[in-house]
Structure formats: structure tokens, C-alpha cells
Scaffold this motif. Structure first.
Motif, short mmCIF file in Angstrom:
data_model
loop_
_atom_site.label_atom_id
_atom_site.label_comp_id
_atom_site.label_asym_id
_atom_site.label_seq_id
_atom_site.Cartn_x
_atom_site.Cartn_y
_atom_site.Cartn_z
N TYR A 102 55.59 -68.65 100.11
CA TYR A 102 56.32 -67.50 100.63
C TYR A 102 55.87 -66.20 99.95
N GLN A 103 55.55 -65.20 100.77
CA GLN A 103 55.13 -63.88 100.30
C GLN A 103 53.87 -63.93 99.44
N GLN A 104 53.04 -64.94 99.66
CA GLN A 104 51.79 -65.04 98.92
C GLN A 104 50.64 -64.52 99.79
N TRP A 120 57.09 -66.24 94.22
CA TRP A 120 57.36 -64.85 94.61
C TRP A 120 58.49 -64.25 93.77
N ILE A 121 59.57 -65.00 93.57
CA ILE A 121 60.69 -64.49 92.77
C ILE A 121 60.27 -64.27 91.32
N GLN A 122 59.52 -65.21 90.79
CA GLN A 122 59.11 -65.11 89.39
C GLN A 122 58.14 -63.95 89.15
N ASN A 123 57.36 -63.60 90.16
CA ASN A 123 56.40 -62.51 90.01
C ASN A 123 56.90 -61.19 90.57
N ALA A 124 58.07 -61.21 91.20
CA ALA A 124 58.59 -59.99 91.82
C ALA A 124 59.01 -58.96 90.77
#
Length: 259
Positions: free
Chosen positions: A141-143, A176-180
Motif C-alpha cells: 500500500y502506497q509503495q 507506509w505507516i512506519q515510513n510516513a
């Protein structure tokens, strides 16, 4: 006396002709409905069905499309044979009906046998599908290069009013959450009223917290499609038996009228 018998025979043929024509119209419409359901499933729902990484469920849509197309073609042959009173076309029509009917019986028996054989492993398969969906959502997701997956996940969560594969907390471990950098807790598509950065709050008043997550919603939808497939098969099989009976009677009457 002989003329009266000939007249009665002709009237019977005419009645059978129009009964069979009416049957073929219904048969043709049924094929069109089956085809439409298959196309609708493939076009409108294939985005998130593909998230399961399994061809089993999308195959049901292709089966519906193929069955609908075959029924439409068969119905057209039946209409032409009935209106023109061509015994050769009616025999072709009868053979097609019989072949489709036998294929349906064979497919039903094989499905039942395979279900009984795989029953002990069904729960394992279900767990694998759930795990596949969870990993797809967390890792893609979102990658970069995964825009289609992102759109499919957003569509899945909004249309089924759910968040995460099994729970909204699944998103905690997503890349995605961890890199957001925007402190998102869940995607904006989890929100009951989507807006930019609304996913910063995971309160029940803001996001969907459906028990079982999106996977159960998706499985319920797929199950309903399989029920439709089964019901359609039974309905068409019944129509085919009626059609074969009418066709046999009409062929016999046309042969008697000929002599």
C-alpha cells in the motif's frame, strides 16, 4: 375423418412451435442475465478480488461469462430452428442442450467430490488467503509502482466500510505507516467521512472498526457470488429439461406432418 386428424396434428405442431419459441426467449434472457452478472463481477469487483492472490474466485466470473455466452448462442439456434421449422437445426439445438446439461451435472459432481476431499484443508486455505491479503496491504500500500494495489485497497475499504485485513490495527505494521512523515495511523479510506489526513485519528467515531475486518466482508461477497453461480446453474438445468422435452415433441410432430 382423415382431414380432421391432419388438422389436429397441425394445430399441435403450431402450439409446440410457439411454446418452444417462448421458452427460447426466456432461455436467451437468462443467458443475458448470467453474462451481465459475470461481466459486472469482472469489471466492477475484480480490483479487490485480485488482492487475494488467488485465481479461484475470479474464475467464477469467467465461468458465468462463458455460461451466459453459450446459453445465448444456444437460444438463438433454438429460435431459428423453431421459427423456420428446420428439424436439422432443432436436432443441433437438442444436442447442445444435452451437452450443456451433462457438463453441468459433471461439474456439480466434481465440485462436490473435490469439496469433500479438500474439506480438512479448507481452514488452512482460508488462513492463507487472509494472510495474503494482510501482507499485500501492509507491504504494497502506497509503495512506488503499486498504484493499482493502493487504489484497490482504498476502494475495498470504502465500499465495504471496513479498515485493515482483519482489524484496523493491521495498519500499525505497514511499511507506509512506519515510513510516513504525516503521523497517519490508518489510510484516509478507513474514515467514515474521508478527507485529507483524516486517518490521523483511529477513534471508533472516525474510522470503521468492523469485526473481522475487510477479509470477512470480501469473503461474504465472494460467497454470495458462488451462491448465485449455483442457483443459476440449477435454474438453467431445469430450463434445459423443459426445452429438451419441447424440442423432442416438436421434432416428432414435424416428422409426422412431413409424411
Amino acid at each position: 375423418m382423415e382431414a380432421r386428424r391432419e388438422k389436429k396434428k397441425t394445430c399441435g405442431t403450431i402450439c409446440l412451435k410457439y411454446l418452444l419459441f417462448l421458452f427460447n426467449i426466456c432461455f436467451w434472457l437468462a443467458g443475458g442475465a448470467v453474462l451481465a452478472v459475470g461481466v459486472w463481477t469482472l469489471v466492477d469487483k475484480s480490483d479487490y478480488i485480485s488482492l487475494l492472490n488467488s485465481s479461484f474466485y475470479s474464475a467464477s466470473a469467467y465461468i458465468l461469462i462463458a455460461a451466459g455466452a453459450i446459453v445465448i448462442v444456444t437460444g438463438l439456434i433454438g429460435c431459428c430452428g423453431t421459427l423456420k421449422e428446420k428439424r436439422s437445426l432443432l436436432i443441433v439445438y437438442l444436442v447442445l442442450l444435452l451437452c450443456i446439461f451433462l457438463l453441468e451435472i459433471t461439474a456439480g459432481v466434481l465440485a462436490y467430490v473435490n469439496y469433500k476431499e479438500c474439506f480438512p484443508f479448507c481452514h488452512q486455505l482460508d488462513r492463507e488467503l487472509r494472510q495474503n491479503l494482510k501482507l499485500t496491504m501492509q507491504q504494497k500500500y502506497q509503495q512506488p509502482g503499486q498504484e493499482s494495489i493502493t487504489q484497490s485497497v482504498d476502494k475495498l475499504q470504502q465500499e465495504f466500510k471496513c479498515c485493515g485485513s482483519q482489524n484496523f490495527s493491521d495498519w500499525t505494521d505497514s511499511e507506509w505507516i512506519q515510513n510516513a512523515q504525516n503521523q497517519q495511523l490508518v489510510p484516509d479510506s478507513c474514515c467514515k467521512t474521508p478527507s485529507d489526513l483524516c486517518g490521523r485519528r483511529d477513534h471508533p467515531s472516525n474510522i470503521y472498526r468492523v469485526e473481522g475486518g475487510c477479509i470477512e466482508k470480501l469473503e461474504d461477497f465472494i460467497q454470495s457470488q458462488l451462491y448465485i453461480l449455483g442457483a443459476v446453474g440449477i435454474g438453467i438445468a431445469f430450463l434445459q429439461l423443459v426445452g429438451m422435452m419441447f424440442t423432442c415433441c416438436l421434432c416428432r410432430n414435424l416428422k409426422e406432418d412431413l409424411y
